[in-house]
Design a protein around this motif. Structure first.
Motif, PDB file in Angstrom:
ATOM      1  N   PHE A  15      -2.631  -0.928  -6.407  1.00  0.00           N
ATOM      2  CA  PHE A  15      -3.485  -1.148  -5.199  1.00  0.00           C
ATOM      3  C   PHE A  15      -4.376  -2.247  -5.406  1.00  0.00           C
ATOM      4  CE2 PHE A  15      -7.589   0.324  -3.247  1.00  0.00           C
ATOM      5  CZ  PHE A  15      -7.285   0.133  -2.074  1.00  0.00           C
ATOM      6  N   TYR A  16      -5.055  -2.438  -6.482  1.00  0.00           N
ATOM      7  CA  TYR A  16      -6.160  -3.333  -6.628  1.00  0.00           C
ATOM      8  C   TYR A  16      -5.437  -4.781  -6.770  1.00  0.00           C
ATOM      9  CZ  TYR A  16     -10.802  -1.158  -7.772  1.00  0.00           C
ATOM     10  OH  TYR A  16     -11.899  -0.496  -7.834  1.00  0.00           O
TER      11      TYR A  16
ATOM     12  N   ASN B  25      -7.868 -14.238  -4.969  1.00  0.00           N
ATOM     13  CA  ASN B  25      -9.042 -13.634  -5.405  1.00  0.00           C
ATOM     14  C   ASN B  25      -8.745 -13.103  -7.074  1.00  0.00           C
ATOM     15  OD1 ASN B  25     -11.711 -12.535  -6.165  1.00  0.00           O
ATOM     16  ND2 ASN B  25     -11.886 -11.304  -4.311  1.00  0.00           N
TER      17      ASN B  25
ATOM     18  N   VAL C 275      -3.218   3.034  -9.014  1.00  0.00           N
ATOM     19  CA  VAL C 275      -4.297   2.233  -8.335  1.00  0.00           C
ATOM     20  C   VAL C 275      -4.544   0.819  -9.041  1.00  0.00           C
ATOM     21  CG1 VAL C 275      -6.901   2.692  -8.736  1.00  0.00           C
ATOM     22  CG2 VAL C 275      -5.636   4.631  -8.695  1.00  0.00           C
TER      23      VAL C 275
ATOM     24  N   LEU D 139     -11.045 -11.581  -8.826  1.00  0.00           N
ATOM     25  CA  LEU D 139     -11.919 -10.629  -9.408  1.00  0.00           C
ATOM     26  C   LEU D 139     -11.059  -9.274  -9.568  1.00  0.00           C
ATOM     27  CD1 LEU D 139     -14.819 -10.178 -10.152  1.00  0.00           C
ATOM     28  CD2 LEU D 139     -15.018  -9.183  -8.019  1.00  0.00           C
ATOM     29  N   PRO D 140     -10.451  -8.850  -8.540  1.00  0.00           N
ATOM     30  CA  PRO D 140      -9.846  -7.323  -8.607  1.00  0.00           C
ATOM     31  C   PRO D 140      -8.836  -7.443  -9.896  1.00  0.00           C
ATOM     32  CG  PRO D 140      -9.911  -7.912  -6.379  1.00  0.00           C
ATOM     33  CD  PRO D 140     -10.072  -9.348  -7.159  1.00  0.00           C
TER      34      PRO D 140
ATOM     35  N   TYR E 251       0.860  -1.203   0.014  1.00  0.00           N
ATOM     36  CA  TYR E 251       0.168   0.102  -0.139  1.00  0.00           C
ATOM     37  C   TYR E 251       0.903   1.093  -0.154  1.00  0.00           C
ATOM     38  CZ  TYR E 251      -3.856  -3.186   0.932  1.00  0.00           C
ATOM     39  OH  TYR E 251      -4.714  -4.164   0.741  1.00  0.00           O
TER      40      TYR E 251
ATOM     41  N   ILE F  72      -9.352  -4.903 -12.945  1.00  0.00           N
ATOM     42  CA  ILE F  72      -8.052  -4.014 -13.437  1.00  0.00           C
ATOM     43  C   ILE F  72      -7.778  -4.200 -14.985  1.00  0.00           C
ATOM     44  CG2 ILE F  72      -5.463  -3.556 -13.133  1.00  0.00           C
ATOM     45  CD1 ILE F  72      -7.706  -2.087 -11.338  1.00  0.00           C
TER      46      ILE F  72
ATOM     47  N   MET G 102      -3.884  -5.857  -3.536  1.00  0.00           N
ATOM     48  CA  MET G 102      -5.301  -6.174  -2.540  1.00  0.00           C
ATOM     49  C   MET G 102      -5.679  -7.456  -2.503  1.00  0.00           C
ATOM     50  SD  MET G 102      -8.614  -3.908  -2.968  1.00  0.00           S
ATOM     51  CE  MET G 102      -9.466  -4.669  -4.152  1.00  0.00           C
TER      52      MET G 102
END
Lengths: 119, 497
Positions: free
Chosen positions: A46-47, A70, A43, A72-73, A9, A77, A50
Motif C-alpha cells: 500500500f505504501y 516520492n 501495508v 519518502l514512503p 489498492y 517502509i 501510493m
C-alpha cells in the motif's frame, strides 16, 4: 473511471484481508505468524504503490528528469520491514518456546492444557 | 550546551544503556546500570516539565533538520506530564525489581531482563516525546516488542502463550496505526503532527481521512485495551513477572491513551471529530461498557493479579470516558486519571509482587490472614484499593470527581450516576481481598512457620511501594498541583471550554 485505476489498492486490500483472516481463523501458531506477515506486507505494498507516479523515475537531480516518484514512503517502509522482521523473529522464537513447554503448537490443544492447569 | 539536547537525551540515554546491559551480563551490575539510567531519565523528564512550565513548549530538531521534513521532538504540557509519569514509574519499579526479578526470572537471564526493560522504557518515553506520527509508530513497536519479551519472562508456561497472543494483537494494532498514518500522508504529504494539524481541516471531509481516523482509533484502542479489544491484557498481566506487571500497568496503556489524545486533539485539532464522525458515541459507549463489564468480571476472579488486570480495563474506561467528553473538565479528568491510575496500579501490583515473593502465589485462598502476617504490604494494598474505589483523600476520588463534574457540566447526569455505580463494583472486588486478608484466620499449613509471625517482604521492595502509596494519599489530599498541570494540558489541546 477506468477499471485498473485503483488496481494496486485492490491488491493491498485483498492481501490484507487474506492475512487478517488467516490470523483469526487458523489454530496453528506458525500459520498465524504467516498470516500476520501477509497482513503486514499488504501495508508495505500500500505504501510503496501510493507514491508511484505514472512515468515517474527515481528522484535524481539531473537534466531531463521532471516527474519523479516520492521516495519518502519507500524509506518509511524500509523501517516498517525491519520492524516486521523483528516481530516475525520474536513470534517464531515464542512458538519454539511454546512447543517446548506444551508439546504442541495447536491453539485448541494449548487451550485445553491451560484449562486443566486452571482447575 | 547539554540542556538544549535534553529532549534527545531523554530517549537516547536508555537506548544506549540497553546494549551496555547486554554486554555487561553480570546480574547486579546490569541492575545498577539500569537503576542509574532510569533515575537519570526521571531527572531529565522532571527538568523538561519544569522547563515547559516556565517557558512553554520545547521543540527539538533531531539532527538539525528543520521541522516539517526532519523529525521534530516536541515537549508540551501533556507530553511532559506523561514523560514524568512513565519515567517515575520506571525508576520506582527498578529498586523493587532486583529481588522480585531474582525470585521470578532464571539467574542467567536477568541481564536480558534489564536490557528489555530499558528498551521498553525507551519506546514509551519516545512515544510521549515525538512530534512525528511515523516516529511514534517506531517507538510504539520498540516498546511493544520489548514488552512481549518481558511478559515471556514469566515463570509460568502460560506467560508464553499470553506473550504470543499479545504479540499478534499488538502487531495488528500497530499495523492498523500505520495504515492510518499512510492515508493521512497520502492526503497531506506530511508526517509532522503540528503540520498535519494545519493541513488536515482542508481535506477532513474525504473518505480517505475518515478511513484513516477509523484505522488510527482501532489500532490504538487495541494497544490501550479498550473494551472489546482488551483480550490480550488479562493473561499478559497475570503471567508476567510482578515487576513487569507493575511497570506495564502503570505505563504502557497510559502512553497509548496519550497517543489517542494526540490524534484527536492535536492532529485532528482543527476538525470537530467528536461531532462529525460519531467518535464520541463510540468512545463513551465502549468506555461505559468497559467500566461495568470488566469490573463485573473482576469480581469473580480468584487470582488477584488477574482481578487487578480486569480492573485496569475498567479504569481505562474512565480515561476514555474523559476523552469522550472533549471538554476541558472531561479531558482534565482523563489526563489526571492517567497519572492517578498509574500510581494506584503501581502500588497494587507491587503489593502482589511482595505477596508472591513471600508465598509464591497470589491466589485468593492463599491470602487468608495475610493482613497480620504482612501488615505493611497489605496496608499499601488497602491504600491502592481505596484509591481504586475513589474514596475521598485518595487520588481515585480526584479523578472521579472531575469526571462527574464534566458529566454534570454537559447535563449528562446519567453518566455521572453510572460512574458512581461502577465505583461500587470496585468496592466489591477490593472488599473480597480485604476480607480474606484481614478477617480470616491464617491457613494452618503443616510445616509452615508460626501462623501469627510477621513475615514481611524486604525493605527494598516495601520502600518503592510505599513511595507510590504515599503519593496516592498526598495527591489525593492536595491535588492542586496535578490538577493544574492536567488542566493546563487539557487547555493546550484546544478543546472548547
Amino acid at each position: 473511471m477506468e477499471f485498473p485505476g485503483l488496481f494496486n489498492y485492490w491488491i493491498a486490500v485483498v492481501l490484507m484481508m487474506t492475512g487478517f483472516y488467516i490470523v483469526i481463523a487458523q489454530g496453528n501458531l506458525i500459520k498465524k505468524v504467516v498470516g500476520l506477515n501477509i497482513f503486514q506486507v499488504s501495508v508495505f505494498v500500500f505504501y510503496i504503490s501510493m507514491s508511484k507516479i505514472k512515468g515517474g523515475t527515481a528522484p535524481i537531480l539531473d537534466e531531463g528528469i521532471e516527474i519523479y516518484t516520492n521516495p519518502l514512503p519507500h524509506v518509511l517502509i524500509l523501517t516498517a520491514i525491519v520492524v516486521g522482521v523483528a516481530t516475525t523473529a520474536l513470534a517464531l522464537a515464542l512458538v519454539v518456546r511454546i512447543r517446548d513447554a506444551y508439546g504442541t503448537i495447536e491453539e485448541d490443544e494449548i487451550g485445553k492444557l491451560e484449562q486443566e492447569e486452571e482447575t | 550546551m547539554i540542556s538544549g539536547h535534553l529532549p534527545a537525551l531523554q530517549v537516547v540515554l536508555p537506548l544506549m544503556a540497553a546494549p551496555l546491559c547486554l554486554l555487561l551480563r553480570h546480574s547486579t551490575a546490569t541492575w545498577g546500570l539500569a537503576l542509574a539510567t532510569t533515575w537519570g531519565s526521571l531527572a531529565i523528564a522532571i527538568t523538561l516539565l519544569l522547563q515547559v512550565l516556565s517557558t512553554g513548549p520545547v521543540s527539538y530538531e533531531m539532527g538539525g533538520w528543520a521541522a516539517p521534513w526532519g523529525i521534530e521532538y516536541r515537549v508540551d504540557m501533556v507530553g511532559a506530564f506523561v514523560l514524568v509519569i512513565v519515567a517515575a514509574l520506571g525508576s520506582l519499579v527498578m529498586p523493587f525489581a532486583r529481588l522480585s526479578v531474582a525470585r521470578e526470572v532464571a539467574a542467567d537471564r536477568v541481564y536480558l531482563f534489564y536490557t528489555m526493560y530499558l528498551l521498553c522504557l525507551t519506546g514509551l518515553l519516545g512515544m510521549a516525546i515525538t512530534g512525528d506520527v511515523f516516529n511514534l509508530f517506531v517507538f510504539l513497536e520498540i516498546s511493544s516488542l520489548s514488552s512481549y519479551v518481558l511478559i515471556g519472562f514469566g515463570g509460568d508456561r502460560r506467560a508464553l502463550t499470553a506473550a504470543f497472543r499479545y504479540l499478534v494483537m499488538g502487531t495488528i494494532g500497530a499495523t492498523f496505526y500505520i495504515i492510518g498514518v499512510g492515508m493521512m500522508y497520502m492526503m497531506t504529504g506530511t508526517l509532522n503532527m503540528a503540520d498535519l494539524a494545519t493541513l488536515l481541516p482542508a481535506v477532513a471531509g474525504t473518505r480517505t481521512i475518515q478511513a484513516a481516523l477509523a484505522f488510527l482509533t482501532v489500532g490504538l484502542s487495541l494497544k490501550l485495551a479498550l473494551f472489546p479489544l482488551h483480550l490480550w491484557l488479562p493473561n499478559a498481566y497475570t503471567h508476567a513477572p510482578s515487576a513487569v506487571t507493575a511497570f506495564l500497568a502503570g505505563t504502557a496503556t497510559k502512553v497509548a491513551v496519550y497517543a489517542l489524545i494526540r490524534i484527536y486533539f492535536t492532529i485532528f485539532g482543527g476538525v470537530d471529530v467528536f461531532e462529525t464522525f460519531f467518535i464520541r458515541e463510540v468512545l463513551m459507549g465502549l468506555a461505559l461498557v468497559a467500566m461495568f463489564a470488566a469490573s463485573a468480571v473482576a469480581v469473580f476472579q480468584t487470582n488477584i493479579k488477574r482481578m487487578l488486570a480486569y480492573s485496569s480495563i475498567a479504569q481505562i474506561g474512565y480515561m476514555v470516558l474523559g476523552i469522550g467528553f472533549a471538554t476541558v473538565t472531561g479531558l482534565t479528568g482523563g489526563i489526571v486519571h492517567l497519572f492517578n491510575h498509574a500510581l494506584m496500579k503501581g502500588v497494587l501490583f507491587m503489593a502482589m509482587g511482595c505477596v508472591f515473593w513471600k508465598l509464591g502465589s497470589v491466589h485468593i485462598r492463599d491470602l487468608a490472614g495475610l493482613g497480620r502476617r504482612m501488615p505493611v504490604t497489605m496496608a499499601a494494598f488497602l491504600v491502592g484499593g481505596l484509591s481504586l474505589i475513589g474514596v475521598p483523600l485518595t487520588v481515585g476520588f480526584i479523578s472521579k470527581w472531575m469526571l462527574i463534574q464534566a458529566a454534570l457540566e454537559k447535563g449528562w447526569w446519567p453518566i455521572a450516576v453510572l460512574v458512581l455505580i461502577s465505583s461500587l463494583l470496585a468496592v466489591i472486588y477490593i472488599w473480597r481481598v480485604v476480607e480474606v486478608a484481614y478477617f480470616r484466620p491464617v491457613a494452618a499449613e503443616p510445616g509452615a512457620e508460626s501462623a501469627s509471625k510477621i513475615a514481611e517482604a524486604p525493605l527494598s521492595m516495601l520502600l518503592p511501594m510505599w513511595v507510590l502509596a504515599g503519593a496516592c494519599l498526598y495527591f489525593g489530599i492536595d491535588a492542586t498541583r496535578t490538577l493544574e498541570v492536567a488542566a493546563a494540558a487539557a487547555m493546550l489541546l484546544g478543546t472548547t471550554p
